[in-house]
Design an enzyme around this catalytic site. Sequence first.
Site, PDB file in Angstrom:
ATOM      1  N   CYS A 288       3.168  -5.776 -30.453  1.00  0.00           N
ATOM      2  CA  CYS A 288       4.023  -6.752 -29.780  1.00  0.00           C
ATOM      3  C   CYS A 288       5.421  -6.181 -29.549  1.00  0.00           C
ATOM      4  O   CYS A 288       6.214  -6.066 -30.492  1.00  0.00           O
ATOM      5  CB  CYS A 288       4.109  -8.022 -30.624  1.00  0.00           C
ATOM      6  SG  CYS A 288       5.299  -9.200 -29.980  1.00  0.00           S
TER       7      CYS A 288
ATOM      8  N   CYS B  94       8.337  -8.666 -30.146  1.00  0.00           N
ATOM      9  CA  CYS B  94       8.652  -8.884 -31.569  1.00  0.00           C
ATOM     10  C   CYS B  94       9.428  -7.701 -32.157  1.00  0.00           C
ATOM     11  O   CYS B  94      10.352  -7.899 -32.933  1.00  0.00           O
ATOM     12  CB  CYS B  94       7.387  -9.062 -32.401  1.00  0.00           C
ATOM     13  SG  CYS B  94       6.099 -10.027 -31.626  1.00  0.00           S
ATOM     14  N   ASP B  95       9.028  -6.476 -31.825  1.00  0.00           N
ATOM     15  CA  ASP B  95       9.505  -5.318 -32.601  1.00  0.00           C
ATOM     16  C   ASP B  95      10.415  -4.348 -31.856  1.00  0.00           C
ATOM     17  O   ASP B  95      10.972  -3.435 -32.481  1.00  0.00           O
ATOM     18  CB  ASP B  95       8.279  -4.539 -33.132  1.00  0.00           C
ATOM     19  CG  ASP B  95       7.461  -5.399 -34.091  1.00  0.00           C
ATOM     20  OD1 ASP B  95       8.074  -6.227 -34.783  1.00  0.00           O
ATOM     21  OD2 ASP B  95       6.226  -5.249 -34.139  1.00  0.00           O
TER      22      ASP B  95
END
Length: 315
Positions: free
Chosen positions: A137, A140-141
């Site tokens: 993701c 997200c990261d």
Amino acid sequence: MVEMKTYDLVIIGAGPAGLTAAIYAQRLGLDGLVLEKLAPGGQILLTERIENYPGFPEGVSGPQLISLMQKQAENLGMKHEQEEVKRIRLSQHKKIITAESGKEYKSHTVIMASGAKPKRLGVEGERELTGRGVSYCATCDAPFFKDEEILVIGGGSTAAEETLYLTKFARKIYLVHRRGMLRAQKILQERLFNNAKVEIIWKSKVEKIYGEGKVEGVLLKELEKGKLRNLSCSGVFIFIGLKPNTNFVENLVELDKNGFVKTNRDMETSIEGIFACGDVRENSLKQAIVACGEGALAAHMVGEYLSKVKGIEYK
Ligand code: NAP
């Protein structure tokens, strides 16, 4: 003993397909319930920008779009519970849905809108280094990789979109693809080819991800000559397609060879009263707008089915 209530409809999953089915079911006057294992959203929560959902000329973020859908369903009276579904079994034409919590729900019909999750690559180091540089993701990261050199695996639209997003953070991105051409939409390919931060490594695969406690590099194999080489990077993002969430209906509804749920064009599965829509369904174009269309049709067909079974006209 109190007799378990029988719902008209239980919808499994609150992504675009499930929430649209809920909107339609509420407007039909069905007594429905949505079960979602996490917060409403699903895969779309991981999408930073959606440019192909009509009605948003400037684009819209996944979380924004889903919260609007959720609000619309709630305004119409949608009921939902946070439950992970473990199993569905049949009892005299009714469906008994068992949740992870042990709670059971009884319903005349079920709509499976349980979506899909990212596939794993299955190489050495992947599992051990997940969350330590291996990610599925970008939204997200990505911020963890500011000014770093990272690697993306995959050649589809997800890999392309996520790579483009990662260019906002990373200094350099190697995109590793196993063939000599991408599968991604043309517009995304052009953006990739025109981005100076992206270097595509064609006809190659990652054999191993390594690092002491965090990702330090990968072992790359050039597929035509079989040549191996090490490439240093601090992150590995894997986008190689989707695996449908169907654990709870294995040995019940018919699946295709890739594990997606088979339906007819009315979204009916091989089991009467169980419908499927969105990413979990075979041949579905994996797009939010398509999931919504299929969710609408599934709820409509549930209404038709219940009219037959219960003799009530749902319009
Ligand atoms: P996808 O289209 O199935 O692409 C998967 C990619 O990963 C392919 O390029 C495939 O290579 C590669 N791959 C598969 N298994 C691999 C393995 N074991 N090792 C290395 N590479 C592997 O999956 P996706 O990109 O996740 O997209 C899923 C669906 O969502 C698609 O229908 C896509 O069109 C849709 N989507 C649309 C948008 C958009 O419209 N903006 C955005 C994201 C996703 P090959 O090409 O060689 O098979």
